[in-house]
Structures are given as structure tokens and as C-alpha cells.
Motif scaffolding. Structure first.
Motif, PDB file in Angstrom:
ATOM      1  N   ILE A  22       3.955 -25.576  35.640  1.00  0.00           N
ATOM      2  CA  ILE A  22       5.485 -24.971  34.148  1.00  0.00           C
ATOM      3  C   ILE A  22       6.311 -25.268  33.486  1.00  0.00           C
ATOM      4  CG2 ILE A  22       5.409 -23.375  33.726  1.00  0.00           C
ATOM      5  CD1 ILE A  22       3.555 -21.580  35.791  1.00  0.00           C
ATOM      6  N   PHE A  23       6.341 -25.333  31.999  1.00  0.00           N
ATOM      7  CA  PHE A  23       7.040 -26.560  31.712  1.00  0.00           C
ATOM      8  C   PHE A  23       7.854 -25.931  30.600  1.00  0.00           C
ATOM      9  CE2 PHE A  23       4.832 -29.864  33.782  1.00  0.00           C
ATOM     10  CZ  PHE A  23       5.674 -30.597  34.177  1.00  0.00           C
ATOM     11  N   MET A  24       7.002 -24.887  29.973  1.00  0.00           N
ATOM     12  CA  MET A  24       7.888 -24.152  28.639  1.00  0.00           C
ATOM     13  C   MET A  24       8.290 -22.489  29.387  1.00  0.00           C
ATOM     14  SD  MET A  24       7.665 -26.087  26.386  1.00  0.00           S
ATOM     15  CE  MET A  24       7.772 -27.933  26.661  1.00  0.00           C
ATOM     16  N   MET A  25       8.735 -21.441  28.061  1.00  0.00           N
ATOM     17  CA  MET A  25       9.157 -20.500  28.880  1.00  0.00           C
ATOM     18  C   MET A  25       7.846 -19.149  28.269  1.00  0.00           C
ATOM     19  SD  MET A  25      12.532 -20.111  28.159  1.00  0.00           S
ATOM     20  CE  MET A  25      12.833 -21.938  27.086  1.00  0.00           C
ATOM     21  N   ARG A  26       7.026 -19.998  27.058  1.00  0.00           N
ATOM     22  CA  ARG A  26       5.446 -18.868  26.814  1.00  0.00           C
ATOM     23  C   ARG A  26       4.418 -19.649  27.313  1.00  0.00           C
ATOM     24  NH1 ARG A  26       6.904 -15.848  21.660  1.00  0.00           N
ATOM     25  NH2 ARG A  26       8.430 -18.209  21.277  1.00  0.00           N
ATOM     26  N   ASP A  71       3.079 -22.245  24.750  1.00  0.00           N
ATOM     27  CA  ASP A  71       3.445 -23.008  24.265  1.00  0.00           C
ATOM     28  C   ASP A  71       3.344 -24.399  26.254  1.00  0.00           C
ATOM     29  OD1 ASP A  71       4.946 -22.284  22.870  1.00  0.00           O
ATOM     30  OD2 ASP A  71       6.739 -21.939  23.707  1.00  0.00           O
ATOM     31  N   THR A  84       6.451 -17.477  30.764  1.00  0.00           N
ATOM     32  CA  THR A  84       5.450 -17.908  31.881  1.00  0.00           C
ATOM     33  C   THR A  84       6.606 -17.239  33.759  1.00  0.00           C
ATOM     34  OG1 THR A  84       7.277 -19.772  31.981  1.00  0.00           O
ATOM     35  CG2 THR A  84       4.766 -20.087  30.863  1.00  0.00           C
ATOM     36  N   PHE A  85       7.809 -17.261  33.293  1.00  0.00           N
ATOM     37  CA  PHE A  85       8.126 -16.438  35.246  1.00  0.00           C
ATOM     38  C   PHE A  85       8.019 -15.411  35.442  1.00  0.00           C
ATOM     39  CE2 PHE A  85      11.807 -16.361  32.057  1.00  0.00           C
ATOM     40  CZ  PHE A  85      11.856 -15.223  32.666  1.00  0.00           C
ATOM     41  N   TYR A 127      14.172 -17.786  19.673  1.00  0.00           N
ATOM     42  CA  TYR A 127      13.799 -17.910  20.760  1.00  0.00           C
ATOM     43  C   TYR A 127      14.180 -18.781  21.591  1.00  0.00           C
ATOM     44  CZ  TYR A 127       9.975 -17.336  24.461  1.00  0.00           C
ATOM     45  OH  TYR A 127      10.020 -17.118  25.664  1.00  0.00           O
ATOM     46  N   PRO A 128      14.753 -19.183  22.427  1.00  0.00           N
ATOM     47  CA  PRO A 128      15.110 -20.682  23.198  1.00  0.00           C
ATOM     48  C   PRO A 128      15.127 -21.616  22.713  1.00  0.00           C
ATOM     49  CG  PRO A 128      15.939 -18.868  24.839  1.00  0.00           C
ATOM     50  CD  PRO A 128      14.464 -18.041  23.505  1.00  0.00           C
ATOM     51  N   SER A 129      13.511 -22.069  22.789  1.00  0.00           N
ATOM     52  CA  SER A 129      13.143 -23.350  22.998  1.00  0.00           C
ATOM     53  C   SER A 129      13.192 -23.448  21.357  1.00  0.00           C
ATOM     54  CB  SER A 129      11.314 -22.946  23.194  1.00  0.00           C
ATOM     55  OG  SER A 129      11.067 -22.383  22.431  1.00  0.00           O
ATOM     56  N   GLU A 130      12.970 -22.451  20.471  1.00  0.00           N
ATOM     57  CA  GLU A 130      13.309 -22.678  18.812  1.00  0.00           C
ATOM     58  C   GLU A 130      14.977 -23.267  18.326  1.00  0.00           C
ATOM     59  OE1 GLU A 130      11.869 -19.259  16.672  1.00  0.00           O
ATOM     60  OE2 GLU A 130       9.915 -20.046  18.224  1.00  0.00           O
ATOM     61  N   THR A 184      14.990 -27.555  27.823  1.00  0.00           N
ATOM     62  CA  THR A 184      14.430 -26.798  27.930  1.00  0.00           C
ATOM     63  C   THR A 184      14.119 -26.484  29.514  1.00  0.00           C
ATOM     64  OG1 THR A 184      13.734 -28.114  26.506  1.00  0.00           O
ATOM     65  CG2 THR A 184      12.090 -26.160  27.228  1.00  0.00           C
ATOM     66  N   ILE A 228      16.391 -24.196  31.247  1.00  0.00           N
ATOM     67  CA  ILE A 228      16.510 -23.493  31.373  1.00  0.00           C
ATOM     68  C   ILE A 228      15.553 -22.502  31.622  1.00  0.00           C
ATOM     69  CG2 ILE A 228      16.795 -21.378  29.882  1.00  0.00           C
ATOM     70  CD1 ILE A 228      17.833 -23.188  27.696  1.00  0.00           C
ATOM     71  N   ARG A 229      14.877 -23.040  32.303  1.00  0.00           N
ATOM     72  CA  ARG A 229      13.376 -22.494  32.619  1.00  0.00           C
ATOM     73  C   ARG A 229      13.513 -22.503  33.834  1.00  0.00           C
ATOM     74  NH1 ARG A 229       9.850 -21.953  35.662  1.00  0.00           N
ATOM     75  NH2 ARG A 229       7.688 -23.013  35.873  1.00  0.00           N
TER      76      ARG A 229
END
Lengths: 454, 263
Positions: free
Chosen positions: A95-99, A102, A139-140, B139-142, B161, B164-165
């Protein structure tokens, strides 16, 4: 269609080939299960089909692999990914993204598709995988099962025809595995080719068109799989003295939610007890209470004749093993690892003997993190045993182990109980639980079944 | 300090607008010297913070940090202010009071020092509050997307990114390793004990991270990652952003002009 012709492969720096003379033909839409012990080359075979060999792992090979008419060497990985998608064991590292939404789009973004196309593929994948309602979640915060579902979704959105799964449900509980069954069925119904590598494959057999057995890097010709000899335990003489007793124990991390709800358990000296149940049933919390890591909010608990013990009272007397052995090996060599616990407690220990029973004599000077996964699990258990605790508690010791290593481990535990120890462990794996003398099933914080097994 | 999942005016601004605002405030912090202008700056940032309608606990924590910092800087600057002219409020140790007075050169509380300390705090707080506003409303990614479109290399953006994840899982892992050590009988005593525990924590943590890094790399490979990609989200500068930027720029020049023209 996938064809593999007299293919052999040797990893760079290795002496012996990992794959030898593989011949395989997989038709579009077929579902194939590949099984075999750890080290039999299952994963390596998948790497040959998804192009990681030769693009990431060089090594030497002969023979040919063809995917839909091209060889993996002819096309870059990015192109192969349009045809073959792979899902690995550990959802955490895929999993790479936070949402959530995404992450589902991640693969499509890498394919440089037009934006509208990405959005429609992403939304279709979210619906198909049942993730639409949680598309904005972080995601986490997802459970293990949903994380793995997310990993499949981001591959699904890339729309490959072939799906490779490398032990995708090893880290999941029974519930997660049932879910995964549906996912694979859904893919099959869509006409996708599915190739599944899995240790605990029984549940998936009804979906599979074919089963391939691998042994020492070769495809074994339909030999009835060699009968495994299960370790046996002589009828243990159980003494009546209880080492763990819990009465009406309740526990909640939050005042509102009861993770454990009125637990009554007595465990006698010399028993081996397996706790079964899905994630969230309270198994791990219960084990943590038994080892003094958590204190119950309500109820009576006595461990080794100590009433309501704190962690300090139990260190050295109750050994606790977390799920991942790698987080519990911190010494410089294997022998120092075994001596670590006794050293901290000021106890003398016979390192030689423990090396012997662990079968790690030859590796005594190796760094603990350089031995194989199965050996690390054994070492972690032996390092606890060397402290000579009266009870050993193991949280999910079967995760990621093949049957051979698990049998070796349970044999060590039998031996330990014969010398007067008591063992408690949790597991998702029903068959593993059957090797314990007693099986307690948990559901939503209650014990719903308690039976003598084996 | 974490992202607040809300829909406020500050949330709706383009991340680049907020980054630019950050630069403007940085300039003002350096350029402004007068108490009244600095206070105005602080007050404007405070309004932006208020727009976020932060939780009471956040406000309380901020307030405690600020008051403590303010008192400490005022007192320490009050004692150690060395520029002339300076006005003594109280003398604790006069320069000609024997040996101690002689070597310290006297200890007194200076009025200018206290004011200087208060001004420094105002500068610090303006910067602190504004970073809080940016972090809590973007939002962090933004935020990363904003930085990327302002010229930060894409690969670095991706690395940040992913890092942080993985911070939450890394912290969890460190916690479990420390617990495993305790369960094996390790008693952590004193500072040296902490150092030794930390030293033992590193090998499994690093090795496991490396294993994980390898797994992540393979997962990225099968997801066709090469660095070049379509960005699903594109930032758009709306009229709202232009208006806000225009007003902020005007405000910045006003403040500087006020300082230069007014005595």
C-alpha cells in the motif's frame, strides 16, 4: 495463455538452480493452485511469470517463458504489468498512498493512462472489491483483510488478464480468508486467469481447475503428496494444579467496548492450549493479560499463584512470544540470542543444549537475522525456553510457517511440557490447533467452545 | 499536530497559496521590527487559525506552550539583554558586590530586554501558528503535490509520501521490540540503560525496514512504477486563491510601509 518450456533458473550467486526443467501450460481463464514446501520454488516460479525475473533478479536461466505471445525479456516491467498482476503476502508493504481511493489509482497513474480513464477504472475497482464505502478512509486504519483487498484492488484497476497470488492470505484470519475466496471467485467469473500459491490451500480447492505440486524446484508429476508424519505426544500426565486461573475477567481498551467479556478459564500445569477465533475475538488481548502485559478491568486472575500479577512479577516466569520473530531477535549471534534472556535474569543456561534441540549448532555464530524465516521462528521460541519459564505464551506462532517448521516447533513445545512447562498459543489455523491438547474457541470476547483435541 | 478533516475556508485554498503565504509570513517575521506591526501579524495568523475551528484541547495545548515560551524568553532576555540603551528595573546582584558581582558584571533585569523577549516570542508564535494552520488544513499528499508543482523533483515527492505512509507502522514496530526486550528480562535503568536499549533496538528495526523496503520495491515494480506517471489530482488555482493571495500581498506591503513611514 502462459507457456513455460523446459525452463531452469539460478539466482545470482547461488550454486544450485532454484527451478529445474519446468514445463507448464496455463490456458486463459484457468485457476491453478501451486503448492509445495517452503523453498520448493513456488515464489520463484511466480517471479518468472511476472517479469521480476529477469528484470529485477538477474541470475541465469535456460528454456523459455511466454506470456500471451511475448517473453518477459522483450518487454519492460511496466508493459508486463498490463498483462500480469501480482499480489504478495504482506498487505502492509503493498500500500503506497494514505487514502484508499488514491491507492487504488496508484497503479493506473503509473501506467500513464488518461485521467478520466483512471477515475472510471478506480471507481469500478472500488465497487467490484466492495471498498466503495471506505474510499476516503486512511489506509493504515484498515484491518488486515481489507488491506489485502485494497492491494488486490489496485492491481485489478490495472486490468491485467492474469492474477498471481503469492500466499495472499497467510496473514489473514478465517474471516479474511472467506472474503478472499469470494474475491478469487469474482476474478474467475470475470474470466481472469488466477495462479495461487498458498500453504493453507484446502479452502480454495473447489475453485481450482488444477493443482500443481512443486518439490525441490521441479513440478512433481501428480504424485500423491507424501503423507506428513505428525508429531505425536504421549498422553500427558496432567497434574491438577492450575497455573492460570481467570474468573469473570472483563477487559476493554475503551470504557464502552468490551474486548473480553466474562472470561472463566482454568489452565493446568503441563497443558498445551490453543485459542482459536477470528481477529477481534479477543485472543491476543487474553494472552496479553495472561502474561501481565495488560491488567483486567474486572474479575479475578491468578497466575502461578500470584493474585493479579503485574508484568514485573511474571518476567522470566512467563515467556511471551509476539507474532513476528524478527522483532524479537536483537543479539549479535544466534548463541548470544539464546543467552540474552537468562543473562538479563542472572540465570545460568546450557546454550549448547538449546542449540542442539533447535538444530542450529552450525549457525551458532551467524547473525540471527541472516538465518531462514523458519529458523528465526524456532530461535525466537528457543530463546524464550532458555529462560526456563513455567509458562510459554505464543501469539500466532503459525503465521507464515510451512507445515514442516510448525511440526518441528510443536515437537519442541511437547518436549517442554513433558518437562513440566505449560503452553498457551493463539492461531487462525484450525489444523495447527488440533495438535494442541485442548482447543478453546473465542468469539466476540467470549469463549464459545472448550474441547479436548488431538 | 495533524490534518483536520473539515471543510473550512483554509481547507479550500490551493496548497500552493498556503505555501506562498508561508513565505510571506517568513519575510514579515524578518522585516518587521515594531511591536505594533508584529502584533498585527500575529493577530492575522491567529484569525487564520481560528477559521479552522480547532478542537479545544489543541487550543489549550497551544496556549500553554505559548505562555511558557513567552515567560521564559521574556525573563531570559530581560536578564541577558546587552544592547544600550537599557533601563534597569531591578538589580539582583550589583557589579561592585564582591567576587560574584565582579565576574558576572552584575545581574539586573532590563526593561528593553523584556520587550525584546516578547517581540521574539511574537515572531516565533506567528511562524508556529502558521505552520499549524498549513498542516491542519492541507492533506499531506496535497501539500507534497503543491511542492512538486512548485519545482520539487517528483521522485523525492514519492519518497516522502511513502515514508510518511510508513511512520505509524515503524513506531508500532519499535514499541513491540522494546516490549520484547523487557519480556526477556531486560531492565532499563538510567540514561545508559536507555542508550543500550536503543542500541539493541536498532538492528532488528533497521533489518526489518530493509526487508520491508525490498518488499515495497517489488510491489512498486509490479504496479508499473517508474517515476513518470499521470497525476490523478491536479491543483487548480481558483478565484478564491487569487483573491486571498492578492489581499495577503497587499497586507504584507501595508505592514512594511506602516513600519517605514510611521515613526
Amino acid at each position: 495463455m502462459i507457456t513455460v518450456d523446459s525452463f531452469s533458473y539460478t539466482y545470482p550467486g547461488a550454486d544450485d538452480p532454484t527451478l529445474q526443467d519446468i514445463n507448464l501450460r496455463i490456458e486463459p481463464g484457468e485457476a491453478v493452485l501451486i503448492r509445495g514446501a517452503s523453498g520448493s520454488g513456488k515464489t520463484t516460479l511466480l517471479y518468472c511469470l511476472n517479469g521480476l525475473i529477469p528484470h529485477v533478479f538477474a541470475g541465469s536461466s535456460c528454456g523459455s517463458v511466454r506470456l500471451n505471445g511475448f517473453t518477459p525479456l522483450e518487454k519492460p516491467l511496466r508493459e508486463i504489468a498490463r498483462t500480469v498482476g501480482t499480489v504478495f503476502q504482506n498487505p502492509e508493504s503493498q500500500i503506497f498512498m494514505m487514502r484508499v481511493e488514491d491507492d487504488v489509482a496508484f497503479g493506473c497513474e503509473n501506467l500513464c493512462l488518461p485521467r478520466e480513464e483512471i477515475i472510471s477504472r478506480r471507481n469500478e475497482a472500488l465497487h467490484f472489491m466492495g471498498l466503495w464505502d471506505m474510499r476516503c478512509k486512511e489506509t493504515f486504519k484498515l484491518s488486515g483483510g481489507y488491506k489485502q483487498r485494497l492491494a488486490v484492488s489496485s492491481i485489478y484497476a490495472m486490468q491485467p488478464n492474469v492474477f498471481l497470488f503469492d500466499e495472499p492470505t497467510t496473514d489473514l484470519d478465517g474471516e479474511g480468508r472467506k472474503d478472499f475466496f469470494k474475491i478469487i471467485k469474482g476474478l474467475k467469473d470475470k474470466g481472469k486467469t488466477v495462479i495461487l500459491v498458498e500453504h493453507q490451500y484446502e479452502d480454495y480447492l473447489p475453485l481450482m481447475d488444477r493443482v500443481i505440486n512443486m518439490e525441490d524446484g521441479k513440478i512433481a508429476e501428480n504424485t500423491a503428496s507424501a503423507k506428513t508424519v505428525l508429531p505425536t505426544r504421549e498422553a500427558a500426565v496432567l497434574s491438577s494444579s492450575s497455573v492460570i486461573s481467570m474468573q469473570q475477567v472483563c477487559f476493554g481498551y475503551d470504557r464502552k467496548i468490551n474486548v473480553l467479556d466474562n472470561i472463566d478459564i482454568m489452565i493446568g500445569k503441563g497443558e498445551i492450549v490453543a485459542f482459536c477465533g477470528d481477529n477481534g475475538s479477543g485472543k491476543t488481548t487474553l494472552l496479553k493479560i495472561m502474561s501481565g502485559l495488560l491488567q483486567p478491568n474486572q474479575g479475578e486472575i491468578t497466575i502461578l499463584n500470584i493474585h493479579k500479577p503485574a508484568l514485573e512479577h511474571l518476567v522470566g516466569r512467563v515467556g511471551f512470544l509476539f507474532q513476528n520473530p524478527d522483532e524479537q531477535l536483537f543479539a549479535a549471534t544466534v548463541e548470544k540470542e539464546i543467552a540474552f534472556g537468562p543473562g538479563c535474569l542472572g540465570k545460568k543456561t546450557d546454550v549448547e543444549r538449546y542449540l542442539e534441540i533447535a538444530g542450529l549448532k552450525a549457525k551458532r555464530l551467524n547473525h540471527p537475522q541472516t538465518i531462514s524465516r523458519g529458523q528465526r521462528q524456532i530461535l525466537a521460541v528457543i530463546s524464550i525456553m532458555a529462560m526456563e519459564p513455567e509458562i510459554i505464551i505464543l501469539d500466532e506462532p503459525t503465521t507464515g510457517l510451512d507445515n514442516k517448521t510448525w511440526h518441528k516447533l510443536i515437537a519442541l513445545l511437547y518436549d517442554y511440557t513433558d518437562r513440566g512447562g505449560t503452553v498457551v498459543f493463539s492461531t487462525h489455523n484450525e489444523r495447527a490447533a488440533s495438535l494442541a491438547g485442548r482447543k478453546i474457541t473465542m468469539h466476540k470476547g467470549r469463549t464459545i467452545n472448550d474441547e479436548i483435541s488431538g | 499536530m495533524k490534518y483536520l478533516d473539515k471543510e473550512t475556508f483554509m481547507h479550500r485554498l490551493d496548497p500552493r497559496t498556503k505555501i506562498l503565504l508561508g513565505f510571506m509570513v517568513a519575510i514579515l517575521i524578518v522585516v518587521l521590527k515594531n511591536p505594533s506591526e508584529l502584533f498585527l501579524l500575529f493577530f492575522s495568523v491567529l484569525i487564520l487559525f481560528g477559521i479552522l475551528r480547532p478542537a479545544k484541547s489543541t487550543v489549550k495545548a497551544m496556549f500553554i506552550i505559548m505562555i511558557t515560551a513567552l515567560v521564559f524568553t521574556m525573563i531570559s532576555q530581560g536578564f541577558f539583554y546587552s544592547l544600550e540603551p537599557r533601563t534597569i528595573i531591578v538589580t539582583i546582584l550589583s557589579p561592585d558586590s564582591g567576587f560574584l558581582g565582579n565576574i558576572t558584571g552584575g545581574i539586573s533585569l532590563y526593561r528593553e530586554g523584556i520587550i525584546y523577549g516578547a517581540l521574539q516570542s511574537l515572531r516565533l508564535f506567528s511562524a508556529m501558528l502558521l505552520s499549524a494552520v498549513i498542516v491542519m488544513s492541507t492533506y499531506p499528499s496535497e501539500l507534497l503535490l503543491g511542492m512538486e508543482s512548485m519545482g520539487m523533483p517528483k521522485r523525492i515527492g514519492f519518497v516522502i509520501t511513502v515514508s510518511i505512509r510508513f511512520i505509524p507502522s515503524l513506531l508500532d514496530e519499535a514499541r513491540r521490540i522494546l516490549l520484547a526486550q523487557r519480556l526477556r528480562g531486560l531492565k532499563v535503568k538510567g540514561i545508559i540503560g536507555w542508550f543500550r536499549a536503543f542500541y539493541r533496538l536498532l538492528p532488528p528495526l533497521i533489518i526489518d525496514s530493509l526487508r520491508n523496503a525490498r518488499r515495497i520495491a517489488l510491489a512498486a515494480e509490479v504496479r508499473a512504477f517508474t517515476g513518470e506517471r499521470t497525476k490523478l489530482k491536479e491543483l487548480t488555482f481558483s478565484p478564491r486563491d487569487w483573491t486571498f493571495l492578492g489581499l495577503s500581498t497587499a497586507g504584507m506591503f501595508m505592514l512594511i510601509l506602516c513600519q517605514e513611514i510611521l515613526p
